[in-house]
Design a protein around this motif. Sequence first.
Motif, PDB file in Angstrom:
ATOM      1  N   HIS A  37       0.856  -1.181   0.000  1.00  0.00           N
ATOM      2  CA  HIS A  37       0.000   0.000   0.000  1.00  0.00           C
ATOM      3  C   HIS A  37       0.896   1.237   0.000  1.00  0.00           C
ATOM      4  O   HIS A  37       2.105   1.153   0.231  1.00  0.00           O
ATOM      5  N   ASN A  38       0.294   2.391  -0.251  1.00  0.00           N
ATOM      6  CA  ASN A  38       1.063   3.637  -0.189  1.00  0.00           C
ATOM      7  C   ASN A  38       0.308   4.761   0.508  1.00  0.00           C
ATOM      8  O   ASN A  38       0.762   5.909   0.493  1.00  0.00           O
ATOM      9  N   ARG A  39      -0.835   4.405   1.116  1.00  0.00           N
ATOM     10  CA  ARG A  39      -1.588   5.409   1.874  1.00  0.00           C
ATOM     11  C   ARG A  39      -2.151   4.764   3.140  1.00  0.00           C
ATOM     12  O   ARG A  39      -3.065   3.929   3.058  1.00  0.00           O
ATOM     13  N   PRO A  40      -1.616   5.120   4.313  1.00  0.00           N
ATOM     14  CA  PRO A  40      -2.051   4.495   5.572  1.00  0.00           C
ATOM     15  C   PRO A  40      -3.559   4.583   5.818  1.00  0.00           C
ATOM     16  O   PRO A  40      -4.154   3.615   6.299  1.00  0.00           O
ATOM     17  N   LYS A  41      -4.177   5.726   5.517  1.00  0.00           N
ATOM     18  CA  LYS A  41      -5.622   5.853   5.751  1.00  0.00           C
ATOM     19  C   LYS A  41      -6.400   4.888   4.875  1.00  0.00           C
ATOM     20  O   LYS A  41      -7.373   4.260   5.329  1.00  0.00           O
ATOM     21  N   TYR A  42      -5.976   4.758   3.639  1.00  0.00           N
ATOM     22  CA  TYR A  42      -6.630   3.813   2.726  1.00  0.00           C
ATOM     23  C   TYR A  42      -6.431   2.386   3.231  1.00  0.00           C
ATOM     24  O   TYR A  42      -7.365   1.579   3.237  1.00  0.00           O
ATOM     25  N   ARG A  43      -5.212   2.080   3.679  1.00  0.00           N
ATOM     26  CA  ARG A  43      -4.928   0.759   4.261  1.00  0.00           C
ATOM     27  C   ARG A  43      -5.841   0.480   5.450  1.00  0.00           C
ATOM     28  O   ARG A  43      -6.406  -0.610   5.575  1.00  0.00           O
ATOM     29  N   ASP A  44      -5.992   1.468   6.333  1.00  0.00           N
ATOM     30  CA  ASP A  44      -6.814   1.278   7.530  1.00  0.00           C
ATOM     31  C   ASP A  44      -8.273   1.000   7.165  1.00  0.00           C
ATOM     32  O   ASP A  44      -8.933   0.178   7.814  1.00  0.00           O
ATOM     33  N   ASN A  45      -8.780   1.661   6.125  1.00  0.00           N
ATOM     34  CA  ASN A  45     -10.156   1.398   5.687  1.00  0.00           C
ATOM     35  C   ASN A  45     -10.297  -0.003   5.092  1.00  0.00           C
ATOM     36  O   ASN A  45     -11.317  -0.670   5.288  1.00  0.00           O
ATOM     37  N   LEU A  46      -9.264  -0.448   4.367  1.00  0.00           N
ATOM     38  CA  LEU A  46      -9.285  -1.814   3.837  1.00  0.00           C
ATOM     39  C   LEU A  46      -9.308  -2.832   4.976  1.00  0.00           C
ATOM     40  O   LEU A  46     -10.067  -3.808   4.946  1.00  0.00           O
ATOM     41  N   ILE A  47      -8.478  -2.608   5.986  1.00  0.00           N
ATOM     42  CA  ILE A  47      -8.436  -3.517   7.133  1.00  0.00           C
ATOM     43  C   ILE A  47      -9.790  -3.536   7.845  1.00  0.00           C
ATOM     44  O   ILE A  47     -10.295  -4.601   8.224  1.00  0.00           O
ATOM     45  N   ALA A  48     -10.383  -2.346   8.026  1.00  0.00           N
ATOM     46  CA  ALA A  48     -11.695  -2.274   8.677  1.00  0.00           C
ATOM     47  C   ALA A  48     -12.744  -3.043   7.886  1.00  0.00           C
ATOM     48  O   ALA A  48     -13.596  -3.738   8.466  1.00  0.00           O
ATOM     49  N   ARG A  49     -12.690  -2.938   6.557  1.00  0.00           N
ATOM     50  CA  ARG A  49     -13.631  -3.681   5.708  1.00  0.00           C
ATOM     51  C   ARG A  49     -13.439  -5.184   5.890  1.00  0.00           C
ATOM     52  O   ARG A  49     -14.406  -5.945   6.037  1.00  0.00           O
ATOM     53  N   LEU A  50     -12.191  -5.649   5.908  1.00  0.00           N
ATOM     54  CA  LEU A  50     -11.905  -7.074   6.061  1.00  0.00           C
ATOM     55  C   LEU A  50     -12.316  -7.578   7.442  1.00  0.00           C
ATOM     56  O   LEU A  50     -12.849  -8.683   7.589  1.00  0.00           O
ATOM     57  N   ARG A  51     -12.098  -6.762   8.464  1.00  0.00           N
ATOM     58  CA  ARG A  51     -12.437  -7.181   9.822  1.00  0.00           C
ATOM     59  C   ARG A  51     -13.946  -7.178  10.057  1.00  0.00           C
ATOM     60  O   ARG A  51     -14.446  -7.931  10.893  1.00  0.00           O
ATOM     61  N   GLU A  52     -14.645  -6.332   9.327  1.00  0.00           N
ATOM     62  CA  GLU A  52     -16.113  -6.346   9.439  1.00  0.00           C
ATOM     63  C   GLU A  52     -16.661  -7.679   8.941  1.00  0.00           C
ATOM     64  O   GLU A  52     -17.598  -8.235   9.510  1.00  0.00           O
ATOM     65  N   ALA A  53     -16.058  -8.179   7.866  1.00  0.00           N
ATOM     66  CA  ALA A  53     -16.483  -9.471   7.323  1.00  0.00           C
ATOM     67  C   ALA A  53     -16.005 -10.625   8.201  1.00  0.00           C
ATOM     68  O   ALA A  53     -16.639 -11.678   8.248  1.00  0.00           O
ATOM     69  N   GLN A  54     -14.871 -10.448   8.893  1.00  0.00           N
ATOM     70  CA  GLN A  54     -14.303 -11.497   9.741  1.00  0.00           C
ATOM     71  C   GLN A  54     -13.899 -10.865  11.084  1.00  0.00           C
ATOM     72  O   GLN A  54     -12.742 -10.490  11.291  1.00  0.00           O
ATOM     73  N   PRO A  55     -14.864 -10.725  12.022  1.00  0.00           N
ATOM     74  CA  PRO A  55     -14.562 -10.104  13.327  1.00  0.00           C
ATOM     75  C   PRO A  55     -13.510 -10.857  14.129  1.00  0.00           C
ATOM     76  O   PRO A  55     -12.876 -10.277  15.023  1.00  0.00           O
ATOM     77  N   ASP A  56     -13.316 -12.131  13.814  1.00  0.00           N
ATOM     78  CA  ASP A  56     -12.327 -12.950  14.524  1.00  0.00           C
ATOM     79  C   ASP A  56     -10.926 -12.586  14.023  1.00  0.00           C
ATOM     80  O   ASP A  56     -10.260 -13.363  13.347  1.00  0.00           O
ATOM     81  N   SER A  57     -10.502 -11.363  14.351  1.00  0.00           N
ATOM     82  CA  SER A  57      -9.245 -10.842  13.816  1.00  0.00           C
ATOM     83  C   SER A  57      -8.647  -9.834  14.794  1.00  0.00           C
ATOM     84  O   SER A  57      -9.307  -9.385  15.737  1.00  0.00           O
ATOM     85  N   ALA A  58      -7.380  -9.487  14.558  1.00  0.00           N
ATOM     86  CA  ALA A  58      -6.690  -8.535  15.423  1.00  0.00           C
ATOM     87  C   ALA A  58      -5.716  -7.711  14.604  1.00  0.00           C
ATOM     88  O   ALA A  58      -5.295  -8.122  13.510  1.00  0.00           O
ATOM     89  N   VAL A  59      -5.347  -6.538  15.121  1.00  0.00           N
ATOM     90  CA  VAL A  59      -4.367  -5.668  14.484  1.00  0.00           C
ATOM     91  C   VAL A  59      -3.201  -5.469  15.440  1.00  0.00           C
ATOM     92  O   VAL A  59      -3.396  -5.098  16.611  1.00  0.00           O
ATOM     93  N   LEU A  60      -1.980  -5.750  14.962  1.00  0.00           N
ATOM     94  CA  LEU A  60      -0.765  -5.526  15.751  1.00  0.00           C
ATOM     95  C   LEU A  60       0.019  -4.405  15.085  1.00  0.00           C
ATOM     96  O   LEU A  60       0.395  -4.506  13.921  1.00  0.00           O
ATOM     97  N   ASP A  61       0.259  -3.334  15.858  1.00  0.00           N
ATOM     98  CA  ASP A  61       0.872  -2.116  15.330  1.00  0.00           C
ATOM     99  C   ASP A  61       2.306  -2.009  15.847  1.00  0.00           C
ATOM    100  O   ASP A  61       2.541  -1.883  17.054  1.00  0.00           O
ATOM    101  N   LEU A  62       3.275  -2.041  14.923  1.00  0.00           N
ATOM    102  CA  LEU A  62       4.685  -1.992  15.331  1.00  0.00           C
ATOM    103  C   LEU A  62       5.108  -0.607  15.823  1.00  0.00           C
ATOM    104  O   LEU A  62       6.177  -0.480  16.426  1.00  0.00           O
TER     105      LEU A  62
END
Length: 494
Positions: A37-62
């Motif tokens: 990816h090249n835009r963090p906000k766009y990435r975050d929206n993609l992750i939110a979309r994926l997690r909405e479909a699969q709530p059994d998920s987590a985000v680890l932020d380095l």
Amino acid sequence: MAEDKDWRPAAEHSGCLLRLQRLLERAQGFRLLILSHNRPKYRDNLIARLREAQPDSAVLDLRQLGSLAAFEDALAQQQVRQVHLLNLESLRKEQRQDFFKGLNYHREHIARTCGGFLLVWLPEHLIAKLAVEAADFWAWREQVFDFILPKEPEKRRYTSLVDTANLDRSAKQKRIHEIKEFLSNSSDQASLTNADLKEELGILFKSIGEYEQAEYMMKEAIKEYTELDEAESCAKTKFVLASLLTAKGDYEQAMKLLKEQILPVLRQLKKDVEEALAMGQVADILETRGKLDEALEIRKKKELPVYKRFGLERLKAFAMGKIADILVARGEFDKALRIWRQEGLPIYERLGDVREKAVTMGRIADVLQFRGQFDEALKIREQEELPVYERLGDIREQAVTKGKIADILWFCGHADEALRIREQEVLPVFEHLGDTQNLMFGRVNFAILLHDMDTIANRVKIDKLLRLALADAKRLKLPREIEWIESIMQKVAA
């Protein structure tokens, strides 16, 4: 991390997103996915979309974890199906190198600890570094998904079906010439510009009754969108193709396209309005086949609520008009007339949608004609329908309207003119279009006119027309029409 309310993934990523979603739904065991990816906000929206479909998920932020050890400790605490790892770029150069080495040496431990999907989100410039500095870990990747947004997005021309339908025939022909000239001088390499223009060309051909060329151009556009991994545009063009197949009476193919290739994609991409429109196409086919209750349920529960929610006035009026059609089929004429006159015409007039206004006036004329109000019906046909379709170049609706004018002329004692219109101005058009259903009705109505004029003299012609119509009705699986035609054949034979 919640998805922005009005956010939509870029159309050029629709195919990539669908493939990722399908993989996440079906695959089992440890899977390493790399996502650029090249835009963090766009990435975050993609992750939110994926997690909405699969709530059994987590985000680890380095940015918060800061090291491989902290990442591994956090990973061990996650008993989930998906783990999204992000912001590796936030580490200092030395930390990043240590992290890459750690991924390489600890890959088996990470796989055992994770047990599901590990989605590593990386800026484009770190993809190559991961491949070099953690080569063994990289070799374990299932797939690499590209969600890079171009710095200067390609400008696209989106075709409005409504605007195209309301263009005068001369404007349509001019636009067809322009697109053909552009495409003849363009590269053979697939591009969104070429694909969009091919789709527009298909829509233009459909609007003037050139169905064969329309189908060819739509399929060419679909082929190009598929090559470009443009799933959203591909699904939308398939929807237009399905409407063309429906117009030609190819209901089986249209329904298969809608249920197997259009609706699943639109649902996964959360294209609510487009999904409602596709369900409306399903309802059209069901209504044609006499399944009025199923069609009505779709109109009321899966179309109207969506159009109301988004404030889409024209589409709401369109769906209400379709509901009125079903009411007419049930004999509820006054309710249908009220809908057309109060909830359809005022909106189309205000929006300048001359075609839908003419279609709605034609529906009103249908009821007037059924009730024997021939003068009023004929006035609408000749003054408010036919001139509009002629100006728009809509030869299909011209032929339908002329057929109804012929019926009025017949009832009013002008048998010769009614026969001439049916034989010379109606049937040849439906044959040219390949419009099987209207051709079927046209043949039956022509046969009835011939029967009423002179059964004995026209027996051979009548028999041929009715047999061809019955064959089409059976092929289209139209039970009401089959019964109707067979009853006419019995009367003629008696």
